[in-house]
Design a protein around this motif. Structure first.
Motif, PDB file in Angstrom:
ATOM      1  N   LYS A  71       0.780  -1.237  -0.173  1.00  0.00           N
ATOM      2  CA  LYS A  71       0.072  -0.034  -0.023  1.00  0.00           C
ATOM      3  C   LYS A  71       0.869   1.205   0.100  1.00  0.00           C
ATOM      4  O   LYS A  71       0.339   2.377  -0.325  1.00  0.00           O
ATOM      5  N   GLN A  72       2.060   1.211   0.472  1.00  0.00           N
ATOM      6  CA  GLN A  72       2.957   2.404   0.456  1.00  0.00           C
ATOM      7  C   GLN A  72       3.477   2.655  -0.882  1.00  0.00           C
ATOM      8  O   GLN A  72       4.173   3.772  -0.895  1.00  0.00           O
ATOM      9  N   VAL A  73       3.513   1.810  -1.738  1.00  0.00           N
ATOM     10  CA  VAL A  73       4.079   2.127  -3.145  1.00  0.00           C
ATOM     11  C   VAL A  73       3.461   2.973  -3.815  1.00  0.00           C
ATOM     12  O   VAL A  73       4.217   3.856  -4.434  1.00  0.00           O
ATOM     13  N   ASP A  74       2.303   3.350  -3.802  1.00  0.00           N
ATOM     14  CA  ASP A  74       1.525   4.289  -4.497  1.00  0.00           C
ATOM     15  C   ASP A  74       2.126   5.879  -3.898  1.00  0.00           C
ATOM     16  O   ASP A  74       1.956   6.730  -4.658  1.00  0.00           O
ATOM     17  N   THR A  75       2.607   5.867  -2.565  1.00  0.00           N
ATOM     18  CA  THR A  75       3.094   7.360  -2.042  1.00  0.00           C
ATOM     19  C   THR A  75       4.402   7.593  -3.004  1.00  0.00           C
ATOM     20  O   THR A  75       4.799   8.621  -3.560  1.00  0.00           O
TER      21      THR A  75
END
Length: 120
Positions: A71-75
């Motif tokens: 989920k942190q990859v989109d940041t």
């Protein structure tokens, strides 16, 4: 006389410093460490360090997925997209900065593919 190899090595070290400090700042705050934070660093070395930063962030994207934190990859994608968009506004002649700008495009593409794969 000035040894050009020493001068070149100095600039490479400065770029690595910018990359490392910017990476640390991003990991801690999810923000860009601005140019004014690097007193005495030439603008071009700062920009070249930012180009290299995107490569580190692409590697981080892979490691986040492996660690189950996809989920942190989109940041990361949003941030690298913003860096890419900033470079689009610059007039880049053929040279080292132009070549490294091309690496931003590839790093962005790699992160976008990871995001796409996670959503598929």
């Amino acid at each position: 006389p000035l040894d050009l190899h020493v001068v070149g090595a100095y600039h490479e070290c400065v770029q690595e410093y910018v990359e490392a400090m910017s990476f640390l700042h991003f990991v801690q705050k999810e923000k860009l460490l601005p140019f004014v934070s690097f007193k005495g660093v030439p603008e071009e070395d700062y920009l070249l360090g930012l180009c290299d930063l995107t490569g580190e962030l692409a590697r981080r994207a892979v490691l986040l997925v492996i660690a189950g934190k996809g989920k942190q990859v989109d940041t990361l994608r949003i941030f690298v997209q913003e860096v890419h968009d900033f470079f689009l506004e610059l007039y880049l002649r053929n040279g080292e900065l132009r070549k490294k700008y091309d690496s931003i495009k590839w790093n962005l593409k790699k992160i976008e593919e990871i995001v796409y794969d996670l959503k598929a």
